[in-house]
Every structure is written in C-alpha cells, then in structure tokens.
Motif scaffolding. Structure first.
Motif, PDB file in Angstrom:
ATOM      1  N   TRP A   1      -8.048   2.104  -1.545  1.00 34.47           N
ATOM      2  CA  TRP A   1      -7.760   0.950  -0.684  1.00 34.47           C
ATOM      3  C   TRP A   1      -6.369   1.080  -0.084  1.00 34.47           C
ATOM      4  O   TRP A   1      -6.186   0.834   1.119  1.00 34.47           O
ATOM      5  CB  TRP A   1      -7.851  -0.361  -1.458  1.00 34.47           C
ATOM      6  CG  TRP A   1      -7.234  -1.473  -0.686  1.00 34.47           C
ATOM      7  CD1 TRP A   1      -7.802  -2.199   0.315  1.00 34.47           C
ATOM      8  CD2 TRP A   1      -5.892  -1.953  -0.794  1.00 34.47           C
ATOM      9  NE1 TRP A   1      -6.901  -3.089   0.826  1.00 34.47           N
ATOM     10  CE2 TRP A   1      -5.724  -2.971   0.163  1.00 34.47           C
ATOM     11  CE3 TRP A   1      -4.815  -1.618  -1.609  1.00 34.47           C
ATOM     12  CZ2 TRP A   1      -4.524  -3.647   0.320  1.00 34.47           C
ATOM     13  CZ3 TRP A   1      -3.622  -2.293  -1.449  1.00 34.47           C
ATOM     14  CH2 TRP A   1      -3.491  -3.295  -0.498  1.00 34.47           C
TER      15      TRP A   1
ATOM     16  N   SER B   1       0.829  -1.205   0.000  1.00 35.47           N
ATOM     17  CA  SER B   1       0.000   0.000   0.000  1.00 35.47           C
ATOM     18  C   SER B   1       0.867   1.260   0.000  1.00 35.47           C
ATOM     19  O   SER B   1       0.567   2.225  -0.704  1.00 35.47           O
ATOM     20  CB  SER B   1      -0.943  -0.001   1.208  1.00 35.47           C
ATOM     21  OG  SER B   1      -0.219   0.011   2.419  1.00 35.47           O
TER      22      SER B   1
ATOM     23  N   VAL C   1      -8.355   1.480  -6.189  1.00 35.98           N
ATOM     24  CA  VAL C   1      -7.162   0.777  -5.684  1.00 35.98           C
ATOM     25  C   VAL C   1      -6.318   1.723  -4.827  1.00 35.98           C
ATOM     26  O   VAL C   1      -5.823   1.326  -3.763  1.00 35.98           O
ATOM     27  CB  VAL C   1      -6.336   0.190  -6.852  1.00 35.98           C
ATOM     28  CG1 VAL C   1      -4.977  -0.284  -6.388  1.00 35.98           C
ATOM     29  CG2 VAL C   1      -7.102  -0.950  -7.503  1.00 35.98           C
TER      30      VAL C   1
ATOM     31  N   PHE D   1      -5.909   1.229   3.896  1.00 41.94           N
ATOM     32  CA  PHE D   1      -5.169   0.163   4.560  1.00 41.94           C
ATOM     33  C   PHE D   1      -3.933   0.728   5.255  1.00 41.94           C
ATOM     34  O   PHE D   1      -3.648   0.386   6.409  1.00 41.94           O
ATOM     35  CB  PHE D   1      -4.761  -0.909   3.545  1.00 41.94           C
ATOM     36  CG  PHE D   1      -4.037  -2.066   4.178  1.00 41.94           C
ATOM     37  CD1 PHE D   1      -4.747  -3.077   4.793  1.00 41.94           C
ATOM     38  CD2 PHE D   1      -2.659  -2.123   4.174  1.00 41.94           C
ATOM     39  CE1 PHE D   1      -4.087  -4.136   5.398  1.00 41.94           C
ATOM     40  CE2 PHE D   1      -1.987  -3.170   4.773  1.00 41.94           C
ATOM     41  CZ  PHE D   1      -2.710  -4.188   5.385  1.00 41.94           C
TER      42      PHE D   1
ATOM     43  N   THR E   1     -13.189   0.580   2.405  1.00 39.49           N
ATOM     44  CA  THR E   1     -13.003   0.568   0.949  1.00 39.49           C
ATOM     45  C   THR E   1     -14.325   0.288   0.247  1.00 39.49           C
ATOM     46  O   THR E   1     -14.609   0.877  -0.802  1.00 39.49           O
ATOM     47  CB  THR E   1     -11.941  -0.465   0.554  1.00 39.49           C
ATOM     48  OG1 THR E   1     -10.720  -0.160   1.223  1.00 39.49           O
ATOM     49  CG2 THR E   1     -11.709  -0.479  -0.946  1.00 39.49           C
TER      50      THR E   1
ATOM     51  N   SER F   1     -10.290  -1.854   7.001  1.00 39.08           N
ATOM     52  CA  SER F   1      -9.932  -1.224   5.727  1.00 39.08           C
ATOM     53  C   SER F   1     -10.804  -1.749   4.589  1.00 39.08           C
ATOM     54  O   SER F   1     -11.130  -1.001   3.665  1.00 39.08           O
ATOM     55  CB  SER F   1      -8.445  -1.416   5.422  1.00 39.08           C
ATOM     56  OG  SER F   1      -8.147  -2.770   5.224  1.00 39.08           O
ATOM     57  N   THR F   2     -11.211  -3.005   4.661  1.00 44.49           N
ATOM     58  CA  THR F   2     -12.106  -3.554   3.644  1.00 44.49           C
ATOM     59  C   THR F   2     -13.481  -2.900   3.714  1.00 44.49           C
ATOM     60  O   THR F   2     -14.051  -2.523   2.680  1.00 44.49           O
ATOM     61  CB  THR F   2     -12.239  -5.082   3.810  1.00 44.49           C
ATOM     62  OG1 THR F   2     -10.947  -5.673   3.697  1.00 44.49           O
ATOM     63  CG2 THR F   2     -13.159  -5.679   2.771  1.00 44.49           C
TER      64      THR F   2
END
Length: 102
Positions: A49, A3, A46, A53, A91, A87-88
């Motif tokens: 994310w 990340s 992306v 993250f 996102t 984080s999921t």
C-alpha cells in the motif's frame, strides 16, 4: 509522508526479501515459507500500500508540474481523491494476489 517513511524504514526488510528470493532455489523456497506467515503477509501488504500510494502520488505531482492548473485548490482536491481511490483499488488487487485469490 507516511508512505515514504514506511518505505524508508522497511527498506532493509524489503532488500532482505529481495535477496532471499534471488540467491538460490533453496533460498527461494525458504522465502516462500517465510512469506506464508500471515503476519509477514500483512506487513508486505502494508508496504505494498505504501509503495502504491507513494507511486500514485508521485505521478500526480508529475502531472501537476506539467499542468499548473492542476495545482489549483479544486483540481488538487479532485486529483488527491483519484490518488486515494486508485491506490486503494491497486492495493486490493495486490492483496487478492498476495492471499491467493488468483
């Protein structure tokens, strides 16, 4: 690490988007048109994310600095799972907003 690398590599792209959104009203409309492309939306997703993250992992490490019991193997595993889940979820919320769900 992935990340952070993504954020570093795409920093010029992110700065370009930020510049385009703030320069003028016309450039903001160009920015909106650019962001309507599905490929650009996926790249932004992306990068979103990666940021979320990286942010959650950074907060985890701050808590580990304040409470050294969190650095034990079992606690570290559970807090890393919290980072992945949080984080999921963030996102998914970002994706819903990006693709117009709300």
């Amino acid at each position: 690490r992935v990340s952070g690398a993504l954020l570093f590599i795409f920093l010029p792209f992110l700065l370009f988007l930020f510049d385009q959104s703030l320069t003028s009203e016309l450039s903001f409309e160009v920015f909106r048109g650019f962001l309507s492309n599905i490929i650009v939306k996926l790249v932004v997703l992306v990068l979103g994310w990666a940021f979320l993250f990286h942010f959650c992992a950074g907060v985890r490490h701050l808590f580990m600095d304040f409470n050294h019991d969190l650095a034990a193997k079992e606690k570290a595993k559970s807090t890393s799972l919290v980072v992945v889940v949080l984080s999921t979820v963030l996102t998914i919320a970002f994706a819903a907003k990006l693709f117009g769900a709300f």
